[in-house]
Enzyme design. Structure first.
Site, PDB file in Angstrom:
ATOM      1  N   ARG A 198       0.875  -1.182   0.000  1.00 15.42           N
ATOM      2  CA  ARG A 198       0.000   0.000   0.000  1.00 15.42           C
ATOM      3  C   ARG A 198       0.907   1.225   0.000  1.00 15.42           C
ATOM      4  O   ARG A 198       1.711   1.402   0.924  1.00 15.42           O
ATOM      5  CB  ARG A 198      -0.907   0.007   1.230  1.00 15.42           C
ATOM      6  CG  ARG A 198      -1.532   1.362   1.472  1.00 15.42           C
ATOM      7  CD  ARG A 198      -2.614   1.353   2.500  1.00 15.42           C
ATOM      8  NE  ARG A 198      -3.802   0.680   2.010  1.00 15.42           N
ATOM      9  CZ  ARG A 198      -5.001   0.781   2.581  1.00 15.42           C
ATOM     10  NH1 ARG A 198      -5.166   1.513   3.662  1.00 15.42           N
ATOM     11  NH2 ARG A 198      -6.034   0.145   2.074  1.00 15.42           N
ATOM     12  N   ARG A 209     -13.630  -8.517   2.054  1.00 14.20           N
ATOM     13  CA  ARG A 209     -12.215  -8.269   1.752  1.00 14.20           C
ATOM     14  C   ARG A 209     -11.408  -9.528   2.077  1.00 14.20           C
ATOM     15  O   ARG A 209     -10.506  -9.926   1.338  1.00 14.20           O
ATOM     16  CB  ARG A 209     -11.666  -7.101   2.596  1.00 14.20           C
ATOM     17  CG  ARG A 209     -12.245  -5.724   2.291  1.00 14.20           C
ATOM     18  CD  ARG A 209     -11.786  -5.200   0.946  1.00 14.20           C
ATOM     19  NE  ARG A 209     -10.344  -5.133   0.812  1.00 14.20           N
ATOM     20  CZ  ARG A 209      -9.566  -4.139   1.257  1.00 14.20           C
ATOM     21  NH1 ARG A 209     -10.097  -3.106   1.876  1.00 14.20           N
ATOM     22  NH2 ARG A 209      -8.255  -4.165   1.077  1.00 14.20           N
ATOM     23  N   HIS A 257      -7.443   0.880  -6.213  1.00 14.24           N
ATOM     24  CA  HIS A 257      -7.633   0.017  -5.039  1.00 14.24           C
ATOM     25  C   HIS A 257      -8.321  -1.274  -5.505  1.00 14.24           C
ATOM     26  O   HIS A 257      -9.474  -1.538  -5.168  1.00 14.24           O
ATOM     27  CB  HIS A 257      -8.475   0.746  -3.986  1.00 14.24           C
ATOM     28  CG  HIS A 257      -8.401   0.157  -2.611  1.00 14.24           C
ATOM     29  ND1 HIS A 257      -7.633  -0.955  -2.304  1.00 14.24           N
ATOM     30  CD2 HIS A 257      -9.016   0.508  -1.446  1.00 14.24           C
ATOM     31  CE1 HIS A 257      -7.771  -1.240  -1.013  1.00 14.24           C
ATOM     32  NE2 HIS A 257      -8.601  -0.381  -0.477  1.00 14.24           N
ATOM     33  N   CYS A 303     -16.368   1.629   1.036  1.00 16.37           N
ATOM     34  CA  CYS A 303     -15.173   0.821   1.307  1.00 16.37           C
ATOM     35  C   CYS A 303     -14.689   0.962   2.742  1.00 16.37           C
ATOM     36  O   CYS A 303     -13.955   0.103   3.220  1.00 16.37           O
ATOM     37  CB  CYS A 303     -14.068   1.198   0.338  1.00 16.37           C
ATOM     38  SG  CYS A 303     -13.557   2.919   0.490  1.00 16.37           S
ATOM     39  N   GLN A 335     -10.096  -3.828  -3.120  1.00 13.19           N
ATOM     40  CA  GLN A 335     -11.394  -3.340  -2.664  1.00 13.19           C
ATOM     41  C   GLN A 335     -12.466  -3.670  -3.715  1.00 13.19           C
ATOM     42  O   GLN A 335     -13.552  -4.152  -3.375  1.00 13.19           O
ATOM     43  CB  GLN A 335     -11.334  -1.828  -2.433  1.00 13.19           C
ATOM     44  CG  GLN A 335     -12.627  -1.230  -1.932  1.00 13.19           C
ATOM     45  CD  GLN A 335     -12.987  -1.736  -0.540  1.00 13.19           C
ATOM     46  OE1 GLN A 335     -12.189  -1.673   0.365  1.00 13.19           O
ATOM     47  NE2 GLN A 335     -14.199  -2.248  -0.382  1.00 13.19           N
ATOM     48  N   ASP A 382     -17.296   6.894  -1.025  1.00 10.28           N
ATOM     49  CA  ASP A 382     -16.022   6.799  -0.295  1.00 10.28           C
ATOM     50  C   ASP A 382     -15.738   8.184   0.289  1.00 10.28           C
ATOM     51  O   ASP A 382     -16.396   9.168  -0.078  1.00 10.28           O
ATOM     52  CB  ASP A 382     -14.914   6.359  -1.262  1.00 10.28           C
ATOM     53  CG  ASP A 382     -13.557   6.190  -0.576  1.00 10.28           C
ATOM     54  OD1 ASP A 382     -13.516   6.058   0.666  1.00 10.28           O
ATOM     55  OD2 ASP A 382     -12.528   6.194  -1.288  1.00 10.28           O
TER      56      ASP A 382
HETATM   57  N1   CP Z   1     -11.149  -0.098   2.673  1.00  7.78           N
HETATM   58  C1   CP Z   1      -9.867  -0.131   3.098  1.00  7.78           C
HETATM   59  O1   CP Z   1      -8.947  -0.343   2.311  1.00  7.78           O
HETATM   60  O2   CP Z   1      -9.699   0.070   4.435  1.00  7.78           O
HETATM   61  P1   CP Z   1      -8.310   0.256   5.211  1.00  7.78           P
HETATM   62  O3   CP Z   1      -7.763   1.595   4.802  1.00  7.78           O
HETATM   63  O4   CP Z   1      -8.690   0.191   6.651  1.00  7.78           O
HETATM   64  O5   CP Z   1      -7.382  -0.841   4.799  1.00  7.78           O
HETATM   65  N1  NVA Z   2      -9.940   6.760  -1.016  1.00 10.34           N
HETATM   66  C1  NVA Z   2      -9.511   6.358   0.291  1.00 10.34           C
HETATM   67  C2  NVA Z   2      -9.725   4.885   0.479  1.00 10.34           C
HETATM   68  C3  NVA Z   2      -9.350   4.350   1.821  1.00 10.34           C
HETATM   69  C4  NVA Z   2      -9.519   2.870   1.895  1.00 10.34           C
HETATM   70  C5  NVA Z   2      -8.041   6.718   0.482  1.00 10.34           C
HETATM   71  O1  NVA Z   2      -7.258   6.543  -0.460  1.00 10.34           O
HETATM   72  O2  NVA Z   2      -7.680   7.188   1.558  1.00 10.34           O
END
Ligand code: CP
Ligand code: NVA
Length: 284
Positions: free
Chosen positions: A85, A271, A112, A243, A115, A203
């Site tokens: 990530r 997930r 993502h 999400c 997700q 989101d």
């Molecule tokens: N939806 C999601 O990716 O959540 P986190 O940021 O908690 O991993």
């Molecule tokens: N769009 C959000 C998603 C978090 C899971 C971010 O990138 O912070």
């Protein structure tokens, strides 16, 4: 992958062992915070008979200037797969290009995909099909929107992104989605967009790394949140996805998040199952 995810969910609920990846290890590199991604991957690889290592980018030599290339080559000697990530999509691609093991995208600024896998699994679980389902995404056309749009287009769903003009999903993702030949619409009126929707999706308005823009985003995106009134326009059979994490009263109300039409908590659970299926299919 979705069929396997459904089967792994059934086995896990029945507490039946399913060690498809005995002794395998997954390294998980995080340059941004996480609740769901971290826990679902770590628990997931464990339930498959393997083990996960949480690797905070700040604790790796990567954080002190070791190259992505050298990191990829060395980690490939220890691990069976890497989940990362991070900020730049290009960094994930550089890691993948230099690793000899699978590299899984656990979120970047522009995508993502894990997700999206859980999202389509949840939609299929609720409706029994994907073809012809109308998904309306509301708010910021961000990373989550981009991956969902591509997944919907690939699986025969109709996708609408209702966003202010300056918050449309990235052109690159729109081009990929439209190449699939299904309907991908970009509109700016949330009220008109939700008519006939099967799925309303939203989101956060301020993603990780955008905290300096929070005030402007709150102003620009006001009116794009999902509340009971907007949901009523979609009809009583529509479901709501998010999400997570959520910001009550911004992109979604607490009532909707915990309401009868919310599939958000199943989505979060999925997930785990979707990523277990993904790992089982890509890790040798
Ligand atoms: N939806 C999601 O990716 O959540 P986190 O940021 O908690 O991993
Ligand atoms: N769009 C959000 C998603 C978090 C899971 C971010 O990138 O912070």
């Amino acid at each position: 992958m979705l069929d396997l995810a459904d089967e792994l969910k059934r086995l896990q609920h029945a507490r039946e062992e399913h060690h498809l990846l005995p002794g395998r290890t997954l390294g998980m590199i995080f340059q941004k915070p996480s609740t769901r991604t971290r826990v679902s991957f770590e628990v997931g690889i464990y339930q498959l008979g393997g083990a996960g290592l949480y690797l905070s980018a700040g604790d790796l030599q990567l954080g002190r200037g070791e190259t992505i290339k050298d990191t990829a080559v060395v980690l490939s000697r220890y691990l069976d797969a890497i989940m990362i990530r991070t900020f730049a999509q290009a960094d994930v691609e550089e890691l993948a290009a230099n690793a000899s093991i699978p590299v899984i995208n656990g979120l970047t600024d522009s995508s993502h995909p894990c997700q999206a896998l859980a999202d389509v699994m949840t939609i299929r679980e609720r409706f029994g099909r994907l073809e012809g389902i109308k998904v309306v995404y509301l708010g910021d056309g961000n990373n989550v929107c981009a991956s969902l749009m591509v997944a919907c287009a690939k699986l025969g769903m109709d996708f609408v992104a209702a966003t202010p003009p300056d918050y449309r999903p990235a052109d690159e993702a729109v081009v990929i989605a439209r190449a699939e030949g299904h309907s991908v619409e970009l509109v700016d009126d949330p009220l008109a967009a939700v008519e006939g929707a099967d799925v309303l999706y939203t989101d956060v308005w301020t993603s990780m790394g955008q905290d300096d823009e929070r005030e402007r985003r709150l102003r620009d995106l006001a009116g794009y949140g999902i509340d009971e009134e907007l949901l009523a326009r979609a009809g009583s059979e529509a479901i709501v996805l998010h999400c997570l994490p959520a910001h009550y009263g911004e992109e979604i109300t607490e009532d909707v998040l915990y309401g009868r039409q919310s599939a958000v908590w199943d989505e979060a659970e999925n997930r785990l199952h979707a990523q277990k299926a993904l790992m089982a299919l890509v890790i040798r």
